[in-house]
Design a protein around this motif. Structure first.
Motif, PDB file in Angstrom:
ATOM      1  N   ASN A  40      -0.456   8.876   6.462  1.00 18.51           N
ATOM      2  CA  ASN A  40      -1.779   8.273   6.208  1.00 18.51           C
ATOM      3  C   ASN A  40      -1.745   6.757   6.030  1.00 18.51           C
ATOM      4  OD1 ASN A  40      -0.558   8.365   3.682  1.00 18.51           O
ATOM      5  ND2 ASN A  40      -2.346   9.180   2.596  1.00 18.51           N
ATOM      6  N   VAL A  41      -0.574   6.135   6.198  1.00 21.67           N
ATOM      7  CA  VAL A  41      -0.486   4.672   6.193  1.00 21.67           C
ATOM      8  C   VAL A  41       0.289   4.213   7.421  1.00 21.67           C
ATOM      9  CG1 VAL A  41       0.343   2.605   4.980  1.00 21.67           C
ATOM     10  CG2 VAL A  41      -0.537   4.533   3.661  1.00 21.67           C
ATOM     11  N   GLY A  42      -0.307   3.287   8.168  1.00 21.16           N
ATOM     12  CA  GLY A  42       0.374   2.742   9.338  1.00 21.16           C
ATOM     13  C   GLY A  42      -0.198   1.378   9.671  1.00 21.16           C
ATOM     14  N   GLY A  43       0.507   0.646  10.513  1.00 21.69           N
ATOM     15  CA  GLY A  43      -0.025  -0.661  10.886  1.00 21.69           C
ATOM     16  C   GLY A  43       0.962  -1.497  11.665  1.00 21.69           C
ATOM     17  N   GLU A  44       0.594  -2.758  11.827  1.00 15.77           N
ATOM     18  CA  GLU A  44       1.411  -3.698  12.578  1.00 15.77           C
ATOM     19  C   GLU A  44       1.593  -4.976  11.768  1.00 15.77           C
ATOM     20  OE1 GLU A  44       0.959  -3.500  17.120  1.00 15.77           O
ATOM     21  OE2 GLU A  44      -1.095  -3.587  16.414  1.00 15.77           O
ATOM     22  N   GLY A  53       1.489   9.484  -5.676  1.00 15.89           N
ATOM     23  CA  GLY A  53       1.548  10.799  -5.022  1.00 15.89           C
ATOM     24  C   GLY A  53       0.543  10.960  -3.900  1.00 15.89           C
ATOM     25  N   ARG A  54       0.083   9.843  -3.347  1.00 13.87           N
ATOM     26  CA  ARG A  54      -0.961   9.889  -2.305  1.00 13.87           C
ATOM     27  C   ARG A  54      -0.416   9.715  -0.898  1.00 13.87           C
ATOM     28  NH1 ARG A  54      -5.496   5.626  -3.006  1.00 13.87           N
ATOM     29  NH2 ARG A  54      -6.147   6.705  -1.114  1.00 13.87           N
ATOM     30  N   LEU A  55       0.847   9.264  -0.780  1.00 14.51           N
ATOM     31  CA  LEU A  55       1.400   8.974   0.551  1.00 14.51           C
ATOM     32  C   LEU A  55       1.762  10.281   1.239  1.00 14.51           C
ATOM     33  CD1 LEU A  55       2.220   6.397   2.237  1.00 14.51           C
ATOM     34  CD2 LEU A  55       4.557   6.882   1.509  1.00 14.51           C
ATOM     35  N   THR A  56       1.214  10.502   2.435  1.00 11.23           N
ATOM     36  CA  THR A  56       1.499  11.755   3.132  1.00 11.23           C
ATOM     37  C   THR A  56       2.499  11.530   4.267  1.00 11.23           C
ATOM     38  OG1 THR A  56      -0.380  11.476   4.635  1.00 11.23           O
ATOM     39  CG2 THR A  56      -0.796  12.696   2.609  1.00 11.23           C
ATOM     40  N   GLY A  57       3.180  12.590   4.657  1.00  5.25           N
ATOM     41  CA  GLY A  57       4.150  12.508   5.746  1.00  5.25           C
ATOM     42  C   GLY A  57       5.510  11.981   5.298  1.00  5.25           C
ATOM     43  N   GLY A  58       5.574  11.513   4.047  1.00  4.65           N
ATOM     44  CA  GLY A  58       6.849  11.018   3.520  1.00  4.65           C
ATOM     45  C   GLY A  58       7.259   9.679   4.091  1.00  4.65           C
ATOM     46  N   GLY A  59       6.316   8.983   4.726  1.00  5.91           N
ATOM     47  CA  GLY A  59       6.709   7.719   5.350  1.00  5.91           C
ATOM     48  C   GLY A  59       5.538   6.844   5.712  1.00  5.91           C
ATOM     49  N   LEU A  60       5.900   5.812   6.469  1.00  6.62           N
ATOM     50  CA  LEU A  60       4.986   4.771   6.888  1.00  6.62           C
ATOM     51  C   LEU A  60       5.248   4.553   8.370  1.00  6.62           C
ATOM     52  CD1 LEU A  60       3.455   1.978   6.377  1.00  6.62           C
ATOM     53  CD2 LEU A  60       5.673   1.105   5.658  1.00  6.62           C
ATOM     54  N   ILE A 115       0.842  -1.214   0.000  1.00  5.39           N
ATOM     55  CA  ILE A 115       0.000   0.000   0.000  1.00  5.39           C
ATOM     56  C   ILE A 115       0.871   1.256   0.000  1.00  5.39           C
ATOM     57  CG2 ILE A 115      -1.727   1.325   1.315  1.00  5.39           C
ATOM     58  CD1 ILE A 115      -2.901  -1.391   2.251  1.00  5.39           C
ATOM     59  N   ALA A 116       1.926   1.283   0.823  1.00  2.34           N
ATOM     60  CA  ALA A 116       2.797   2.474   0.884  1.00  2.34           C
ATOM     61  C   ALA A 116       3.487   2.702  -0.455  1.00  2.34           C
ATOM     62  CB  ALA A 116       3.825   2.310   1.995  1.00  2.34           C
ATOM     63  N   ALA A 117       3.972   1.625  -1.079  1.00  2.48           N
ATOM     64  CA  ALA A 117       4.677   1.769  -2.375  1.00  2.48           C
ATOM     65  C   ALA A 117       3.720   2.288  -3.447  1.00  2.48           C
ATOM     66  CB  ALA A 117       5.277   0.429  -2.787  1.00  2.48           C
ATOM     67  N   ARG A 118       2.503   1.728  -3.479  1.00  2.00           N
ATOM     68  CA  ARG A 118       1.514   2.160  -4.489  1.00  2.00           C
ATOM     69  C   ARG A 118       1.107   3.622  -4.271  1.00  2.00           C
ATOM     70  NH1 ARG A 118      -0.252  -1.423  -8.795  1.00  2.00           N
ATOM     71  NH2 ARG A 118       1.363  -2.960  -8.466  1.00  2.00           N
ATOM     72  N   TRP A 119       0.827   3.946  -3.015  1.00  2.00           N
ATOM     73  CA  TRP A 119       0.382   5.311  -2.723  1.00  2.00           C
ATOM     74  C   TRP A 119       1.507   6.316  -2.984  1.00  2.00           C
ATOM     75  CZ3 TRP A 119      -3.486   5.863   1.962  1.00  2.00           C
ATOM     76  CH2 TRP A 119      -4.610   5.085   1.698  1.00  2.00           C
ATOM     77  N   ALA A 120       2.740   5.935  -2.707  1.00  2.00           N
ATOM     78  CA  ALA A 120       3.875   6.840  -2.970  1.00  2.00           C
ATOM     79  C   ALA A 120       3.985   7.086  -4.475  1.00  2.00           C
ATOM     80  CB  ALA A 120       5.164   6.237  -2.435  1.00  2.00           C
ATOM     81  N   LEU A 172      -5.504   3.201   7.623  1.00  2.00           N
ATOM     82  CA  LEU A 172      -5.418   4.067   6.441  1.00  2.00           C
ATOM     83  C   LEU A 172      -6.267   5.293   6.752  1.00  2.00           C
ATOM     84  CD1 LEU A 172      -5.888   1.255   3.757  1.00  2.00           C
ATOM     85  CD2 LEU A 172      -3.740   2.169   4.679  1.00  2.00           C
ATOM     86  N   SER A 173      -5.610   6.358   7.209  1.00  2.00           N
ATOM     87  CA  SER A 173      -6.355   7.470   7.800  1.00  2.00           C
ATOM     88  C   SER A 173      -7.129   8.304   6.771  1.00  2.00           C
ATOM     89  CB  SER A 173      -5.433   8.368   8.632  1.00  2.00           C
ATOM     90  OG  SER A 173      -4.400   8.865   7.825  1.00  2.00           O
ATOM     91  N   ASP A 174      -6.911   8.041   5.472  1.00  2.00           N
ATOM     92  CA  ASP A 174      -7.758   8.693   4.466  1.00  2.00           C
ATOM     93  C   ASP A 174      -9.200   8.191   4.581  1.00  2.00           C
ATOM     94  OD1 ASP A 174      -5.398   9.765   3.605  1.00  2.00           O
ATOM     95  OD2 ASP A 174      -5.478   8.955   1.571  1.00  2.00           O
ATOM     96  N   TYR A 175      -9.365   6.991   5.136  1.00  2.00           N
ATOM     97  CA  TYR A 175     -10.682   6.339   5.142  1.00  2.00           C
ATOM     98  C   TYR A 175     -11.253   6.070   6.522  1.00  2.00           C
ATOM     99  CZ  TYR A 175      -9.154   5.457   0.372  1.00  2.00           C
ATOM    100  OH  TYR A 175      -8.680   5.606  -0.903  1.00  2.00           O
ATOM    101  N   GLY A 176     -10.469   6.256   7.575  1.00  2.00           N
ATOM    102  CA  GLY A 176     -11.001   5.941   8.895  1.00  2.00           C
ATOM    103  C   GLY A 176     -10.082   6.394  10.003  1.00  2.00           C
ATOM    104  N   THR A 177     -10.586   6.292  11.224  1.00  2.00           N
ATOM    105  CA  THR A 177      -9.859   6.801  12.383  1.00  2.00           C
ATOM    106  C   THR A 177      -9.265   5.674  13.230  1.00  2.00           C
ATOM    107  OG1 THR A 177     -11.973   6.807  13.554  1.00  2.00           O
ATOM    108  CG2 THR A 177     -11.247   8.898  12.586  1.00  2.00           C
ATOM    109  N   THR A 178      -9.421   4.431  12.746  1.00  2.00           N
ATOM    110  CA  THR A 178      -8.875   3.289  13.478  1.00  2.00           C
ATOM    111  C   THR A 178      -8.581   2.187  12.468  1.00  2.00           C
ATOM    112  OG1 THR A 178      -9.241   1.869  15.410  1.00  2.00           O
ATOM    113  CG2 THR A 178     -11.142   2.233  13.982  1.00  2.00           C
ATOM    114  N   GLY A 179      -7.989   1.069  12.915  1.00  2.00           N
ATOM    115  CA  GLY A 179      -7.676  -0.027  12.000  1.00  2.00           C
ATOM    116  C   GLY A 179      -8.933  -0.589  11.361  1.00  2.00           C
TER     117      GLY A 179
END
Length: 447
Positions: A323-327, A275-282, A267-272, A334-341
């Motif tokens: 906008n991308v994080g996880g475990e 041009g959709r990945l924000t914060g420059g990271g994961l 997801i991070a690679a695709r969004w980057a 994916l904070s573009d779509y929700g406030t939790t996992g």
């Protein structure tokens, strides 16, 4: 920070009908949380969802009694995923959202997760204020101000609509055969429906909850059922959710399990690239594989690590605008779509990539080679073995050995008397040796 007697890293959780997961405490939580969020002159509202555990009825009714007794109106959704409660708390202008679930735990456990009016899990500060109220006499509402309770029947439909809107409008899932394992949990209706509505041929398993079979031999923590079903049905991909559907594990068409690290990498690679990945990271935790870190760094993307727990991942995401994080375990935020996992939303991002690429799931989801990683748990009955000189010495020695080619993570479990020892590095034998030496020293110190 004050001591937390009830709240852990993900709300209040425990074995049902044993303290603290009793009807008595659940009612008190309703009274305390309701009182804490009685702000302003409007009619106050709390929304409540649950998974499919037998004890959900008991906990829900106790919470309803607590909330209404302090003057809060209650809206009950019935079985619905955790991210749906977060979303609906915000969209229905509620003062508070509650999810009754113990996530991936067995049916005999249950838990209470609280969300604020913004749809985010409560801050430590709010939880501590609610904890303080639990030990006090809470004033009850006057007779005429007691809250009302009602059920909303279309909550699942609203959530299905929101989930589908996260999927690219120009794509369909026609021609894809998808196995979805709902762990006999909260997504047993919504996840198969969302996939079917987008055009997929859906084979649903883990969709016959009976109150005691949630997470039992199915779902993201027991993916064998999903693996076997994918292979026997000749499916293109399998999706395994946990009991409250905030976690996702993928199974490729060959029946191989794909963990959260590979999903985040994709997801991070695709969004980057888009041009959709924000914060420059994961954002991920200290448990994510070194292979993930090297892969994203090779793409010019940072990997920001936090301690274990999706709440800490989310805190770091909000802090840094990611906008991308996880475990690694499968929580995907994916904070573009929700406030939790949200396992279903993350699955749709994977499926969108699958459709666009035209590749098989095994080719698409092998983004990097994980480095050898080993995790062992050491139980101890008391004391502080990690503070023993011999233990500190062997840890320092191991860190020096792994310098530049690996990592060591040693942490106390937040829920049980266990020390978790994790090492990873380029050499399998070295990783094994390091973990065994440290565990042996901890066991000696704890004896």
């Amino acid at each position: 920070m004050s001591t937390r007697n009830y709240f852990g890293t993900d709300g209040i959780r425990g074995r049902t009908n044993k303290w603290p997961m009793t009807a008595e405490l659940a009612m008190k939580v309703g009274m305390a949380a309701g009182t804490h969020f009685l702000r302003g002159k409007h009619r106050h509202r709390v929304v409540i969802g649950k998974d499919t555990r037998l004890s959900g009825y008991m906990v829900e009714n106790a919470l309803v009694a607590g909330f209404t007794s302090v003057g809060m109106d209650v809206v009950q959704f019935g079985p619905i995923p955790t991210p749906a409660v977060a979303m609906l708390a915000h969209s229905m202008r509620a003062d508070l959202g509650v999810m009754i679930s113990a996530s991936h735990n067995p049916y005999h456990d249950n838990g209470i997760k609280l969300f604020g009016p913004d749809g985010y899990k409560l801050s430590d500060e709010d939880e501590l204020k609610i904890e303080a109220l639990l030990d006090q006499d809470i004033p009850l509402a006057a007779s005429q101000d007691i809250g009302r309770a009602r059920r909303v029947e279309d909550a699942r439909g609203r959530y299905i609509h929101a989930v589908k809107s996260s999927f690219p409008a120009d794509l369909r899932l026609d021609g894809l055969k998808i196995v979805v394992d709902c762990a006999n949990g909260a997504a047993y209706q919504v996840a198969p429906s969302a996939l079917w509505e987008l055009g997929a041929e859906v084979i649903a398993v883990g969709v016959t909850p009976n109150g005691t079979n949630i997470n039992e031999g199915c779902g993201s923590t027991a993916p064998l059922l999903c693996q076997e079903t994918v292979v026997s049905a000749g499916a293109d991909i399998g999706i395994a959710l946990d009991g409250d559907a905030d976690r996702l594990i993928i199974v490729d068409e060959k029946g191989k399990v794909v963990d959260g690290d590979q999903i985040m990498a994709l997801i991070a690679a695709r969004w980057a690239k888009d041009g959709r990945l924000t914060g420059g990271g994961l954002v991920s935790t200290v448990m994510s594989n070194l292979g993930l870190e090297r892969f994203v760094q090779g793409l010019g993307i940072d990997l920001v690590r936090t301690r274990v727990g999706d709440r800490y991942v989310l805190e770091k995401m909000r802090e840094g605008g990611y906008n991308v994080g996880g475990e690694q375990s499968g929580h995907m935020i994916l904070s573009d779509y929700g406030t939790t996992g949200d396992g279903t939303v993350a699955a749709l991002q994977v499926l969108a990539a699958l459709v666009r690429s035209g590749k098989t799931a095994s080719a698409l989801l092998h983004q990097f080679d994980p480095v050898p990683q080993l995790l062992k748990n050491v139980r101890f009955s008391g004391g502080k073995p990690l503070e023993a000189d011999a233990v500190r010495q062997v840890i320092a020695q191991a860190e020096a050995e792994l310098q530049g080619s690996g990592r060591l993570v040693i942490r106390l479990s937040g829920t049980e008397p266990v020390i978790r020892v994790m090492a990873e590095g380029d050499r399998d034998d070295q990783v094994r040796d390091v973990v065994e030496r440290i565990c042996a020293e901890i066991e000696r110190a704890a004896a």
